[in-house]
Design an enzyme around this catalytic site. Structure first.
Site, short mmCIF file in Angstrom:
data_model
loop_
_atom_site.label_atom_id
_atom_site.label_comp_id
_atom_site.label_asym_id
_atom_site.label_seq_id
_atom_site.Cartn_x
_atom_site.Cartn_y
_atom_site.Cartn_z
N GLY A 104 -0.65 -7.82 6.52
CA GLY A 104 0.18 -8.53 7.45
C GLY A 104 0.45 -7.57 8.75
O GLY A 104 0.24 -6.35 8.50
N GLY A 114 7.75 -3.98 9.11
CA GLY A 114 9.05 -4.69 8.97
C GLY A 114 9.70 -4.99 7.78
O GLY A 114 10.77 -5.14 7.61
N GLU A 118 1.06 1.20 2.95
CA GLU A 118 0.10 0.22 3.44
C GLU A 118 -0.75 1.03 4.39
O GLU A 118 -2.12 0.56 4.16
CB GLU A 118 0.96 -0.73 4.59
#
Ligand code: 5RP
Length: 232
Positions: A88, A101, A108
């Site tokens: 995302g 976030g 990631e």
């Protein structure tokens, strides 16, 4: 510092459509957050139906979910590469992203940047013309004051991310702190990314510039697929 809003139906459509790109035998990077979770759940259903894949989670959260839905897991140490990553984003401008976030952007980025193909899943609330959210920067706890000074020298305003339902700061899965660094509109995200990476004590920042191959945007009635980089 999660993005508020965004329809669950749109997130689900984006996640499920991106999961269709997963093929038998693949090593798949499993992103973090509520949109990536829909992709992980869809991959889990495909595994139940016989798809043979191995997942590399990018956070405690995605690892737990992958275990729950039955995706066999592996690590970067055990594979030759990552075929596909699905993750995302908090803000998307063309193919460039602000992530972090959920404070998972370090792992990631390692997994997403390693993958042969990196697919971003998002709802329309994430799309902007120019990136402008504060950039999450994971820092070694002992380096926090000096990193904050260097961020100010670059024109940013760093704020230590506070935990919710715990006194004190957010501590990442890697045991570090997060500075959310407000720079206003990012006209040259690539230059800022390079400058932030050069600060001693910075583990990783949430600017993902030129990494995404495609962005799957869930809409009210479908999915819009935007391709970048190699246009895969
Ligand atoms: C975590 C991330 C997430 O991918 C990002 O916060 C998007 O999450 P969501 O899909 O829940 O809005 O970068 O560090």
């Amino acid at each position: 510092m999660k993005t508020e809003g965004g329809s669950e139906a749109a997130k689900r459509r984006a996640g499920e459509r991106a999961a269709e790109a997963v093929e038998d035998g693949m090593v798949v990077g499993l992103g973090t957050g509520s949109t990536a979770a829909y992709a992980i759940e869809a991959i889990g259903r495909a595994v139940e139906d016989g798809l043979a894949v191995r997942g590399i989670p990018t956070s405690y959260q995605s690892r737990q979910l992958a275990i729950e839905v039955g995706i066999p897991l592996t690590t970067l140490e055990e594979v030759d590469g990552v075929d596909l990553a699905i993750d995302g984003a908090d803000q998307v401008a063309e193919g460039d992203l602000i992530k972090g976030g959920g404070a998972a952007h370090t792992r990631e980025k390692v997994v997403d940047a390693t993958a042969d193909r990196f697919l971003v899943v998002a709802d329309p609330s994430k799309l902007v013309e120019t990136l402008e959210r504060p950039v999450p920067v994971e820092v070694l706890p002992a380096a926090r004051p000096v990193v904050a000074d260097r961020v100010r020298e670059l024109g940013g305003e760093p704020e230590l991310r506070a935990a919710e339902r715990k006194d004190g700061p957010v501590v990442t899965d890697n045991g570090n702190l997060v500075l959310d660094c407000a720079f206003g509109e990012l006209d040259e995200p690539g230059e800022l990314a390079t400058s932030l990476s050069a600060i001693p004590g910075v583990l990783e920042h949430g600017l993902f510039v030129g990494l995404a191959d495609a962005v799957y945007v869930g809409t009210a009635d479908g999915v819009e697929r935007r391709t970048y980089r190699a246009g895969k």
